[in-house]
Design a protein around this motif. Structure first.
Motif, PDB file in Angstrom:
ATOM      1  N   SER A 259       0.814  -1.225   0.000  1.00 25.10           N
ATOM      2  CA  SER A 259       0.000   0.000   0.000  1.00 25.10           C
ATOM      3  C   SER A 259       0.841   1.266   0.000  1.00 25.10           C
ATOM      4  O   SER A 259       0.391   2.312  -0.448  1.00 25.10           O
ATOM      5  CB  SER A 259      -0.922   0.022   1.229  1.00 25.10           C
ATOM      6  OG  SER A 259      -1.875  -1.006   1.157  1.00 25.10           O
ATOM      7  N   HIS A 260       2.063   1.178   0.517  1.00 21.23           N
ATOM      8  CA  HIS A 260       2.927   2.354   0.620  1.00 21.23           C
ATOM      9  C   HIS A 260       3.829   2.522  -0.596  1.00 21.23           C
ATOM     10  O   HIS A 260       4.475   3.550  -0.752  1.00 21.23           O
ATOM     11  CB  HIS A 260       3.769   2.268   1.891  1.00 21.23           C
ATOM     12  CG  HIS A 260       2.963   2.040   3.123  1.00 21.23           C
ATOM     13  ND1 HIS A 260       2.141   2.999   3.673  1.00 21.23           N
ATOM     14  CD2 HIS A 260       2.810   0.928   3.894  1.00 21.23           C
ATOM     15  CE1 HIS A 260       1.538   2.516   4.742  1.00 21.23           C
ATOM     16  NE2 HIS A 260       1.916   1.256   4.890  1.00 21.23           N
ATOM     17  N   ASN A 261       3.875   1.506  -1.453  1.00 21.54           N
ATOM     18  CA  ASN A 261       4.722   1.568  -2.646  1.00 21.54           C
ATOM     19  C   ASN A 261       4.186   0.541  -3.640  1.00 21.54           C
ATOM     20  O   ASN A 261       4.587  -0.624  -3.602  1.00 21.54           O
ATOM     21  CB  ASN A 261       6.185   1.276  -2.305  1.00 21.54           C
ATOM     22  CG  ASN A 261       7.062   1.219  -3.552  1.00 21.54           C
ATOM     23  OD1 ASN A 261       6.689   1.724  -4.614  1.00 21.54           O
ATOM     24  ND2 ASN A 261       8.231   0.601  -3.423  1.00 21.54           N
ATOM     25  N   ILE A 262       3.302   0.976  -4.531  1.00 21.56           N
ATOM     26  CA  ILE A 262       2.648   0.003  -5.407  1.00 21.56           C
ATOM     27  C   ILE A 262       3.577  -0.527  -6.505  1.00 21.56           C
ATOM     28  O   ILE A 262       3.168  -1.389  -7.282  1.00 21.56           O
ATOM     29  CB  ILE A 262       1.343   0.561  -6.012  1.00 21.56           C
ATOM     30  CG1 ILE A 262       1.595   1.803  -6.871  1.00 21.56           C
ATOM     31  CG2 ILE A 262       0.345   0.860  -4.917  1.00 21.56           C
ATOM     32  CD1 ILE A 262       0.324   2.272  -7.582  1.00 21.56           C
ATOM     33  N   ALA A 263       4.825  -0.039  -6.533  1.00 24.31           N
ATOM     34  CA  ALA A 263       5.811  -0.675  -7.411  1.00 24.31           C
ATOM     35  C   ALA A 263       6.151  -2.075  -6.904  1.00 24.31           C
ATOM     36  O   ALA A 263       6.608  -2.927  -7.672  1.00 24.31           O
ATOM     37  CB  ALA A 263       7.077   0.169  -7.499  1.00 24.31           C
ATOM     38  N   GLU A 264       5.934  -2.324  -5.608  1.00 26.66           N
ATOM     39  CA  GLU A 264       6.098  -3.667  -5.058  1.00 26.66           C
ATOM     40  C   GLU A 264       4.756  -4.363  -5.127  1.00 26.66           C
ATOM     41  O   GLU A 264       3.782  -3.947  -4.498  1.00 26.66           O
ATOM     42  CB  GLU A 264       6.589  -3.632  -3.614  1.00 26.66           C
ATOM     43  CG  GLU A 264       6.794  -5.031  -3.044  1.00 26.66           C
ATOM     44  CD  GLU A 264       7.285  -5.049  -1.610  1.00 26.66           C
ATOM     45  OE1 GLU A 264       7.620  -6.144  -1.126  1.00 26.66           O
ATOM     46  OE2 GLU A 264       7.325  -3.971  -0.976  1.00 26.66           O
ATOM     47  N   ARG A 265       4.697  -5.450  -5.879  1.00 27.12           N
ATOM     48  CA  ARG A 265       3.419  -6.102  -6.115  1.00 27.12           C
ATOM     49  C   ARG A 265       3.608  -7.619  -6.173  1.00 27.12           C
ATOM     50  O   ARG A 265       4.735  -8.121  -6.242  1.00 27.12           O
ATOM     51  CB  ARG A 265       2.812  -5.606  -7.426  1.00 27.12           C
ATOM     52  CG  ARG A 265       3.634  -5.950  -8.670  1.00 27.12           C
ATOM     53  CD  ARG A 265       3.147  -5.151  -9.852  1.00 27.12           C
ATOM     54  NE  ARG A 265       3.646  -5.676 -11.117  1.00 27.12           N
ATOM     55  CZ  ARG A 265       3.446  -5.099 -12.295  1.00 27.12           C
ATOM     56  NH1 ARG A 265       2.726  -3.975 -12.362  1.00 27.12           N
ATOM     57  NH2 ARG A 265       3.917  -5.629 -13.396  1.00 27.12           N
ATOM     58  N   PHE A 266       2.503  -8.313  -6.145  1.00 28.99           N
ATOM     59  CA  PHE A 266       2.498  -9.771  -6.173  1.00 28.99           C
ATOM     60  C   PHE A 266       3.198 -10.306  -7.428  1.00 28.99           C
ATOM     61  O   PHE A 266       2.955  -9.846  -8.534  1.00 28.99           O
ATOM     62  CB  PHE A 266       1.050 -10.253  -6.118  1.00 28.99           C
ATOM     63  CG  PHE A 266       0.871 -11.733  -6.264  1.00 28.99           C
ATOM     64  CD1 PHE A 266       1.581 -12.628  -5.480  1.00 28.99           C
ATOM     65  CD2 PHE A 266      -0.043 -12.245  -7.180  1.00 28.99           C
ATOM     66  CE1 PHE A 266       1.406 -13.998  -5.613  1.00 28.99           C
ATOM     67  CE2 PHE A 266      -0.239 -13.605  -7.312  1.00 28.99           C
ATOM     68  CZ  PHE A 266       0.496 -14.486  -6.522  1.00 28.99           C
ATOM     69  N   TYR A 267       4.060 -11.295  -7.233  1.00 28.25           N
ATOM     70  CA  TYR A 267       4.821 -11.920  -8.314  1.00 28.25           C
ATOM     71  C   TYR A 267       4.323 -13.358  -8.434  1.00 28.25           C
ATOM     72  O   TYR A 267       4.809 -14.266  -7.771  1.00 28.25           O
ATOM     73  CB  TYR A 267       6.302 -11.864  -7.958  1.00 28.25           C
ATOM     74  CG  TYR A 267       7.283 -12.285  -9.038  1.00 28.25           C
ATOM     75  CD1 TYR A 267       6.871 -12.778 -10.274  1.00 28.25           C
ATOM     76  CD2 TYR A 267       8.660 -12.182  -8.818  1.00 28.25           C
ATOM     77  CE1 TYR A 267       7.781 -13.161 -11.234  1.00 28.25           C
ATOM     78  CE2 TYR A 267       9.582 -12.551  -9.780  1.00 28.25           C
ATOM     79  CZ  TYR A 267       9.143 -13.047 -10.977  1.00 28.25           C
ATOM     80  OH  TYR A 267      10.049 -13.427 -11.934  1.00 28.25           O
ATOM     81  N   SER A 268       3.336 -13.558  -9.297  1.00 26.82           N
ATOM     82  CA  SER A 268       2.712 -14.882  -9.409  1.00 26.82           C
ATOM     83  C   SER A 268       3.691 -15.917  -9.955  1.00 26.82           C
ATOM     84  O   SER A 268       3.658 -17.089  -9.556  1.00 26.82           O
ATOM     85  CB  SER A 268       1.461 -14.813 -10.286  1.00 26.82           C
ATOM     86  OG  SER A 268       1.795 -14.521 -11.627  1.00 26.82           O
ATOM     87  N   GLY A 269       4.560 -15.509 -10.880  1.00 26.06           N
ATOM     88  CA  GLY A 269       5.500 -16.455 -11.472  1.00 26.06           C
ATOM     89  C   GLY A 269       6.469 -17.025 -10.458  1.00 26.06           C
ATOM     90  O   GLY A 269       6.729 -18.238 -10.433  1.00 26.06           O
ATOM     91  N   LYS A 270       7.023 -16.178  -9.597  1.00 26.16           N
ATOM     92  CA  LYS A 270       7.955 -16.677  -8.585  1.00 26.16           C
ATOM     93  C   LYS A 270       7.210 -17.454  -7.509  1.00 26.16           C
ATOM     94  O   LYS A 270       7.728 -18.461  -6.990  1.00 26.16           O
ATOM     95  CB  LYS A 270       8.734 -15.522  -7.961  1.00 26.16           C
ATOM     96  CG  LYS A 270       9.865 -15.964  -7.046  1.00 26.16           C
ATOM     97  CD  LYS A 270      10.877 -16.846  -7.767  1.00 26.16           C
ATOM     98  CE  LYS A 270      11.687 -16.076  -8.794  1.00 26.16           C
ATOM     99  NZ  LYS A 270      12.713 -16.932  -9.454  1.00 26.16           N
ATOM    100  N   THR A 271       5.995 -17.041  -7.175  1.00 23.06           N
ATOM    101  CA  THR A 271       5.183 -17.811  -6.238  1.00 23.06           C
ATOM    102  C   THR A 271       4.928 -19.206  -6.796  1.00 23.06           C
ATOM    103  O   THR A 271       5.013 -20.211  -6.081  1.00 23.06           O
ATOM    104  CB  THR A 271       3.858 -17.084  -5.965  1.00 23.06           C
ATOM    105  OG1 THR A 271       4.121 -15.796  -5.397  1.00 23.06           O
ATOM    106  CG2 THR A 271       2.972 -17.874  -5.016  1.00 23.06           C
ATOM    107  N   ARG A 272       4.642 -19.289  -8.093  1.00 20.21           N
ATOM    108  CA  ARG A 272       4.430 -20.582  -8.755  1.00 20.21           C
ATOM    109  C   ARG A 272       5.705 -21.422  -8.727  1.00 20.21           C
ATOM    110  O   ARG A 272       5.660 -22.635  -8.472  1.00 20.21           O
ATOM    111  CB  ARG A 272       3.964 -20.351 -10.193  1.00 20.21           C
ATOM    112  CG  ARG A 272       3.724 -21.625 -10.979  1.00 20.21           C
ATOM    113  CD  ARG A 272       3.106 -21.320 -12.332  1.00 20.21           C
ATOM    114  NE  ARG A 272       3.968 -20.543 -13.199  1.00 20.21           N
ATOM    115  CZ  ARG A 272       3.752 -19.279 -13.561  1.00 20.21           C
ATOM    116  NH1 ARG A 272       2.690 -18.624 -13.123  1.00 20.21           N
ATOM    117  NH2 ARG A 272       4.591 -18.639 -14.361  1.00 20.21           N
ATOM    118  N   ALA A 273       6.847 -20.797  -8.990  1.00 27.51           N
ATOM    119  CA  ALA A 273       8.107 -21.537  -9.004  1.00 27.51           C
ATOM    120  C   ALA A 273       8.441 -22.095  -7.617  1.00 27.51           C
ATOM    121  O   ALA A 273       9.009 -23.185  -7.492  1.00 27.51           O
ATOM    122  CB  ALA A 273       9.234 -20.622  -9.489  1.00 27.51           C
ATOM    123  N   LEU A 274       8.073 -21.364  -6.575  1.00 25.09           N
ATOM    124  CA  LEU A 274       8.387 -21.799  -5.219  1.00 25.09           C
ATOM    125  C   LEU A 274       7.381 -22.807  -4.675  1.00 25.09           C
ATOM    126  O   LEU A 274       7.764 -23.798  -4.042  1.00 25.09           O
ATOM    127  CB  LEU A 274       8.449 -20.586  -4.282  1.00 25.09           C
ATOM    128  CG  LEU A 274       9.658 -19.660  -4.456  1.00 25.09           C
ATOM    129  CD1 LEU A 274       9.457 -18.377  -3.657  1.00 25.09           C
ATOM    130  CD2 LEU A 274      10.938 -20.358  -4.010  1.00 25.09           C
TER     131      LEU A 274
END
Length: 217
Positions: A88-103
């Motif tokens: 919420s304080h920096n929307i440049a940081e966002r969910f990374y579905s690809g890395k979540t999938r890889a992990l």
């Protein structure tokens, strides 16, 4: 479809090459483990602070302070939802579905984390409870809560059918982001990203390996 009609002959050792052992690319044993018992105890004593209803074919944003719980509930039938997450304080940081999938794999559930984009690479949220955990994987290889799909969008719709439809997930998310962060739509659209498909039952077909969906359980 891809791989159905090869144009090159197999080498003599083709079967030996195919028989090589699987190696997991990203072993997760060294990741911090969630204390699910402690999370369950905290949920039991939690106080409801806000309730938000999202009608079909729409989207909304909600701020969730660190340490709080957000519960997503299907209130009417087998609905599914496309989830984006930002800091919420920096929307440049966002969910990374690809890395979540890889992990964590193609579908996520209790105990998994939802990781953020580079250079931050940290959990934006943890999944501490999933009432669909009983489903597992079915005979078609399908399961729920996937991080495979991108999101339905007007660009792919136009490509495949020539039609324009702007109540798809991408357009809905864009409008919600524009409203919540007070951004013009063309700027808000750049912050919409690949999703966690909440409740959605998906997998890959065994013959053509195409992304499929089934009715949500």
């Amino acid at each position: 479809m891809k791989h159905q009609h090869p144009t090159h002959p197999e080498p003599k050792d083709a079967q030996a090459r195919r028989a090589r052992p699987v190696v997991v690319c990203y072993p997760t044993e060294t990741l911090p483990q969630l204390d699910l018992a402690a999370s369950a105890a905290r949920r039991e004593g939690a106080e409801l602070l806000q309730r938000l209803s999202v009608p079909p074919r729409s989207a909304a944003c909600i701020d969730v302070p660190a340490g709080h719980f957000a519960r997503i509930v299907s209130v009417e039938g087998p609905q599914v939802g496309d989830l984006n997450i930002w800091n919420s304080h920096n929307i440049a940081e966002r969910f990374y579905s690809g890395k979540t999938r890889a992990l964590h794999g193609t579908h996520v559930g209790t105990g998994d984390s939802l990781w953020s984009s580079f250079p931050f690479m940290r959990p934006l949220a943890h999944i501490t409870c999933d009432t669909l955990d009983w489903y597992g994987y079915d005979a078609d290889g399908g399961s729920v809560h996937d991080v495979i799909g991108t999101r339905c969008d007007p660009y792919t719709g136009r490509l495949l059918s020539g039609s324009d439809y702007h109540y798809c997930c991408h357009s809905n998310l864009t409008r919600a982001v524009a409203d919540h962060f007070d951004l013009p739509p063309e700027e808000a659209e750049r912050h919409v990203h690949d999703v966690l498909n909440v409740f959605m039952l998906t997998g890959f077909t065994r013959d053509t390996h195409q992304y499929f969906m089934k009715a949500s359980p």
